[in-house]
Design a protein around this motif. Sequence first.
Motif, PDB file in Angstrom:
ATOM      1  N   LYS A  40       0.820  -1.219   0.000  1.00 45.79           N
ATOM      2  CA  LYS A  40       0.000   0.000   0.000  1.00 45.79           C
ATOM      3  C   LYS A  40       0.852   1.266   0.000  1.00 45.79           C
ATOM      4  CE  LYS A  40      -4.000  -2.095   0.534  1.00 45.79           C
ATOM      5  NZ  LYS A  40      -5.011  -2.085  -0.490  1.00 45.79           N
ATOM      6  N   TYR A  41       2.160   1.122   0.164  1.00 45.54           N
ATOM      7  CA  TYR A  41       3.055   2.276   0.240  1.00 45.54           C
ATOM      8  C   TYR A  41       4.421   1.887  -0.315  1.00 45.54           C
ATOM      9  CZ  TYR A  41       4.862  -0.244   4.250  1.00 45.54           C
ATOM     10  OH  TYR A  41       5.400  -1.210   5.051  1.00 45.54           O
ATOM     11  N   ASN A  42       5.201   2.888  -0.684  1.00 43.85           N
ATOM     12  CA  ASN A  42       6.582   2.661  -1.120  1.00 43.85           C
ATOM     13  C   ASN A  42       7.542   2.776   0.053  1.00 43.85           C
ATOM     14  OD1 ASN A  42       5.672   2.436  -3.738  1.00 43.85           O
ATOM     15  ND2 ASN A  42       6.121   4.555  -4.243  1.00 43.85           N
ATOM     16  N   ILE A  44       7.665   4.330   4.452  1.00 41.02           N
ATOM     17  CA  ILE A  44       7.088   5.000   5.621  1.00 41.02           C
ATOM     18  C   ILE A  44       8.203   5.819   6.259  1.00 41.02           C
ATOM     19  CG2 ILE A  44       6.043   4.698   7.909  1.00 41.02           C
ATOM     20  CD1 ILE A  44       4.179   3.867   5.652  1.00 41.02           C
ATOM     21  N   ALA A  57       3.694   8.638   4.797  1.00 46.63           N
ATOM     22  CA  ALA A  57       3.827   7.533   3.846  1.00 46.63           C
ATOM     23  C   ALA A  57       4.099   8.104   2.461  1.00 46.63           C
ATOM     24  CB  ALA A  57       2.546   6.698   3.827  1.00 46.63           C
ATOM     25  N   TYR A  58       4.852   7.365   1.706  1.00 44.94           N
ATOM     26  CA  TYR A  58       5.094   7.687   0.302  1.00 44.94           C
ATOM     27  C   TYR A  58       4.438   6.581  -0.508  1.00 44.94           C
ATOM     28  CZ  TYR A  58       8.440  11.096   1.977  1.00 44.94           C
ATOM     29  OH  TYR A  58       9.014  12.164   2.605  1.00 44.94           O
ATOM     30  N   THR A  59       3.585   6.966  -1.436  1.00 47.31           N
ATOM     31  CA  THR A  59       2.813   5.994  -2.201  1.00 47.31           C
ATOM     32  C   THR A  59       3.095   6.132  -3.691  1.00 47.31           C
ATOM     33  OG1 THR A  59       0.944   7.517  -2.318  1.00 47.31           O
ATOM     34  CG2 THR A  59       0.951   5.923  -0.502  1.00 47.31           C
ATOM     35  N   THR A  88       2.578  11.624   2.070  1.00 45.69           N
ATOM     36  CA  THR A  88       1.198  11.673   2.546  1.00 45.69           C
ATOM     37  C   THR A  88       1.284  11.676   4.063  1.00 45.69           C
ATOM     38  OG1 THR A  88       0.416  10.412   0.650  1.00 45.69           O
ATOM     39  CG2 THR A  88      -1.027  10.473   2.580  1.00 45.69           C
ATOM     40  N   LEU A 139      -3.986   5.225   2.954  1.00 48.22           N
ATOM     41  CA  LEU A 139      -3.290   4.209   2.165  1.00 48.22           C
ATOM     42  C   LEU A 139      -4.243   3.310   1.396  1.00 48.22           C
ATOM     43  CD1 LEU A 139      -0.540   3.104   4.712  1.00 48.22           C
ATOM     44  CD2 LEU A 139      -0.379   4.799   2.886  1.00 48.22           C
TER      45      LEU A 139
END
Length: 141
Positions: A40-42, A44, A57-59, A88, A139
Amino acid sequence: MAKKMWVFDPQAGGQKIPDSIKPLLTRRILNHAAENYAGKYNKIDVRFRGQFCYIDAYTEPYVPADYDPTFFGESREARIERLRNFPTHLCRLRYFGDQDRWSMAFYTYSHDEYEPCVFDNGSWYGTPEEAFDASAIYLME
């Protein structure tokens, strides 16, 4: 005239987070994210400042295939790369001296600030993992 009285506010004050627990807290949050939100994310990001712990978070961004670079002034690839590097904001935790008793503020994009909120358990206090779960709504697709 009514007397003034002291009232405890879970969204005020707190204690500076000791350097000794920062790596432990970071590990707890990252492990929880990996176990429950993988894919769900690249990345944290866990940051600390005074009594606060910030979780971002980076998505992977969604950029449609019919993206028009002339309208936005950058290529599709440049836009994807820029958005991948934009965090995010999920939540902010406030430390009160106990590693399992934190208050939380949820990041609201409508007001562009952190807003106090209760945990899913109905209390003003919870664990960092519970805070991550509550703020992981950002996310979800």
